[in-house]
Structure formats: structure tokens, C-alpha cells
Design a protein around this motif. Sequence first.
Motif, short mmCIF file in Angstrom:
data_model
loop_
_atom_site.label_atom_id
_atom_site.label_comp_id
_atom_site.label_asym_id
_atom_site.label_seq_id
_atom_site.Cartn_x
_atom_site.Cartn_y
_atom_site.Cartn_z
N GLU A 92 0.83 -1.22 0.00
CA GLU A 92 0.00 0.00 0.00
C GLU A 92 0.86 1.27 0.00
O GLU A 92 0.55 2.22 -0.71
N SER A 93 1.93 1.26 0.81
CA SER A 93 2.62 2.54 1.05
C SER A 93 3.50 2.96 -0.12
O SER A 93 3.90 4.11 -0.19
N SER A 94 3.79 2.03 -1.05
CA SER A 94 4.53 2.44 -2.26
C SER A 94 3.82 1.89 -3.49
O SER A 94 3.79 0.68 -3.72
N LYS A 95 3.25 2.78 -4.28
CA LYS A 95 2.52 2.36 -5.48
C LYS A 95 3.48 1.77 -6.51
O LYS A 95 3.11 0.87 -7.26
N GLY A 96 4.73 2.27 -6.51
CA GLY A 96 5.73 1.74 -7.43
C GLY A 96 6.09 0.30 -7.06
O GLY A 96 6.14 -0.59 -7.92
N PHE A 97 6.28 0.05 -5.75
CA PHE A 97 6.58 -1.32 -5.27
C PHE A 97 5.44 -2.25 -5.67
O PHE A 97 5.65 -3.36 -6.18
N ALA A 98 4.20 -1.80 -5.45
CA ALA A 98 3.03 -2.64 -5.75
C ALA A 98 2.97 -2.97 -7.23
O ALA A 98 2.80 -4.13 -7.63
N ARG A 99 3.14 -1.96 -8.06
CA ARG A 99 3.08 -2.20 -9.51
C ARG A 99 4.18 -3.17 -9.95
O ARG A 99 3.93 -4.08 -10.74
N ASP A 100 5.41 -2.98 -9.44
CA ASP A 100 6.52 -3.85 -9.86
C ASP A 100 6.28 -5.30 -9.44
O ASP A 100 6.53 -6.23 -10.19
N LEU A 101 5.72 -5.48 -8.22
CA LEU A 101 5.45 -6.84 -7.74
C LEU A 101 4.37 -7.51 -8.58
O LEU A 101 4.49 -8.68 -8.98
N LEU A 102 3.31 -6.75 -8.87
CA LEU A 102 2.20 -7.31 -9.65
C LEU A 102 2.62 -7.61 -11.09
O LEU A 102 2.19 -8.59 -11.69
N LYS A 103 3.48 -6.76 -11.61
CA LYS A 103 3.95 -6.96 -12.99
C LYS A 103 4.66 -8.31 -13.11
O LYS A 103 4.55 -9.01 -14.11
N LYS A 104 5.39 -8.68 -12.03
CA LYS A 104 6.13 -9.95 -12.05
C LYS A 104 5.19 -11.14 -11.95
O LYS A 104 5.46 -12.20 -12.47
N THR A 105 4.08 -10.97 -11.19
CA THR A 105 3.26 -12.15 -10.83
C THR A 105 1.94 -12.24 -11.58
O THR A 105 1.49 -13.33 -11.91
N VAL A 106 1.28 -11.09 -11.82
CA VAL A 106 0.00 -11.12 -12.55
C VAL A 106 0.03 -10.05 -13.66
O VAL A 106 -0.76 -9.11 -13.65
#
Length: 445
Positions: free
Chosen positions: A103-117
Amino acid sequence: MKILLVASGAREHAIASALARSRHRPEIISVCTTNNPGLKKLSRSLHVGSLLDFPWVMGIAKQVKPDLAIVGPDDPIGGGLADLLEAEGFPTVAPKKSLARIESSKGFARDLLKKTVPNSVPQYRVFTSYEPKELNKFIEQDLKGNYVVKYDALRGGKGVKVSGEHLATIAEGMQYAKECIEEGGRVVIEEKLVGVEFSLLSFVSGTQVVDMPAIQDHKRAYAGDTGPNTGGMGTYTDCDHSLPFLSKKDLSQASDINRITAAALLKECPEHVEGYRGILYGGFIAVADGIRVIEYNARFGDPEALNVLPLLSSDFVEICQAITQSTLTPDLVRFEHKATVCKYLAPESYPVSKDEKGAVVSFPSVPENARLFFGDIAEDDRGILHLGGSRTAGIVGIGESLAEAEKIAEEFCRGVQGPVRHRADIGTAPLIDQRIAVMKNMRTK
Ligand code: AMP
Ligand code: GLY
């Protein structure tokens, strides 16, 4: 047993109500940003202060020695309060700081999701310095002028600006991106998605994930989804735990994405072998060819918690214990098959100004099929309630159908006396039918 509840408003009033129904009859000790009258009634003691004053919160925690701690709001979760509580040996329902980056980093969230979904993520780029040429090219050429600018840290749900809504020209978008970089060092620019938004919240303990009923929030201040964004003016859930405009496939995809995200977080943060422990809030949008992720939150939503927690028919304390002991299983979580409609009462001038702050507000008695959860409201020595500047109280109607739940919530709202308003359209057939029509049109093209 003793439970420490870190709170800021109606969401935690709903959490405390669910805890108070437990057969374990816990003693609740609340730390809260205000002297919330709902929490006060349900707590053995209520301590008022800043939730980011961690030495103060931890001082109370060490005195209380809770068997369980629950952290409700995003700021203390994002700041790492769960790490401190766990380090003292207090089992905590809230993710640790590095896991809460979902939640606290939108960039972290996007990068993680890009790898997995990858198929559920819009086109995006993270900029860490202001490069006007590159930025302009990405917005104009790659995203064809349909873009969203996201501040890359917590900002009370107000860090996102959407082209055509909050940003009239590309120059305005570039200017906001520049401000985000100057203030936070990073900005996320992404494709603007068109569709119907919904939320799926799950109880999570490592890779154990159990979903709650799907919810639709209404962020805009005024009827017909107009006006500025707010923390949320109301929400609804349906009897089948899906939503009238969603297909079975949409919901099962959202559920899969929450599961995959919990597992990905465990892998991403190997220093926490127990993984993510808390509530994972997936914000999705149903688009023409499936669903996409808008954002993740690391906590219950406010008002989403007000809808789902009153429907919980199993023991919330036992669910929380299972989250902290890695023993979470689907049979621990049961929700009634009823519809809920939540309407938030807010001061008349919210969110533009705080003109009514201090004004007196009074509520009718709460019928059996309704719930009243207090937000930004203060009780004086004579028991009289006064408005704060933010959302006042969430009113929830519970019924055998959405129409019934809406009528209960609406009737209650109309009986409240004081300079407050609410969105009368939330949960009504015309608004829901319009969402169904949007989806149908989009998917038959
Ligand atoms: P967030 O803080 O990420 O939830 O964003 C707040 C609101 O901005 C969301 O509820 C959406 O209405 C809107 N939003 C965020 N990302 C997008 C996107 N990629 N496309 C369209 N709208 C978005
Ligand atoms: N209601 C939206 C949120 O809690 O983030």
C-alpha cells in the motif's frame, strides 16, 4: 484476554463491535486519534494521541501487555508499528513495514504485480527524476493522453490524479508529476483504465487467504459520482457475496490475484518467514476483457469494514488469533448471506471546507437491522455530540436484498439532526442498474 486496538474512526468502531461479540469477551484497550464515543463505549480505556508517536503507543502497549494487537489505519501500518509490537512479543494483525509497501509504495506494488499477474496490470512507468521529454512522450505517445499520476507514498487516498477528471491538460499532469517527484522522489504514471471498480478484501496469514464479500465503494463526494474524491461516501455488498455487475469469472480472478499477491509478498520479503499477516484489500476494476488491479491497501477499508464486519457470524477474535498463529482456514470465516448498504454522513461542506466543525448532531435510536459507527465526532461532558471536520458516522442497513438494506440506511440517515449530508443514491436501483449497463455495453462490443 486483552486486545490493543490502534484506531482512527468508524472502521475501528466496527472492528471493536465485532471483537465485542466474541465468546472470548476481550477487554479492548484503544489508542485513537480522537475521543471516539463509539470506541469509548466498547473499550476498557481509550487513549487519545498521535498514532505516529510510536514511543507513546508502545509505552501503552508495554503497560497493557496485550494478547493481541490490531492496527487499523494506513499511516501506523506503513510506518512499521507492527514490527515494534511484534518485537515486544505482542501478536499483531497488521503487516510489517516492508510487507505493507503493497500500500505505502505504489511503485513497489506495480513492480510486484507486474512480475506475478502481468495481465492484470495497466501500462505504467515509475519516474525517479523529472525528465520532461521522456514523461511527455510516455503520456502522449504510449498512453495516448489517457493517464493517471500517482504520488508514490501514503496521502490519505488523495495522491492520485486522473486525466480528464482532475487533470485537464497534459501540462497540468506534467506539473503534478513534477510536484510528486520533488516531494516524494518518485512518481508512478499509468494507463487510465475504464470500467467499474470493486474491492475484494481478504484475511491473510502468509499464504493462507480467506476472502470477504465483494464490495463497491463510492469515492466521489456528490450524487451521481460527481465532485471531488473523498475517503469514501458509502459502500454496498450483496447477499451472494458478489456484486450485481460482476461475473463469476471476475470474482474468482480477483480472489486468485489476492492469493498470488500474498504468496508473492512472502517471497519478496524473506526476512519475515511468517509472511503477510492482516487484511489485504484488493482494489480492482472490471474492464472490457477482464479485471485489472487499481491498487492494494494493507488494512480494512473505511467504510468497507462497516459493511462486512456486521455480517461476520463466526468469531472475529478467533480469526485474528488464527492470522497471528498461521492457522487461518476458511471454516473459521462465515458471513451471513445478507445485503448491506453503508451511507456515510458528513458535514455539509465536506470535503471542501470544515465550516460545520463543532456543530451539534443527534441520532435517532438504532433499529435492529441498522448499525451506527462513529467517525469524526466528539462527545462533550453532557453527552452531546459535535461534528469534526471529516466524515461523521457510517450508517449501515442490513437486509434480505440490496433494496431493503438501502431503505433501512436511507431512513436512518434522514432521521439524523444537524448540518450533515449523505449520498442518497448509494445502493439504489438506478445507480446499480447503471453499473450493470456499463459492464454489459463494454463487454458486448
Ligand atoms: P488509489 O489511491 O490508487 O485507489 O486511486 C484512487 C482512485 O483513482 C481509484 O479509486 C480510481 O478511481 C482512480 N484510479 C487509480 N488508478 C487508476 C487507473 N489506472 N485508471 C483509472 N482510474 C484510476
Ligand atoms: N474506502 C477506501 C479506503 O478505505 O481506502
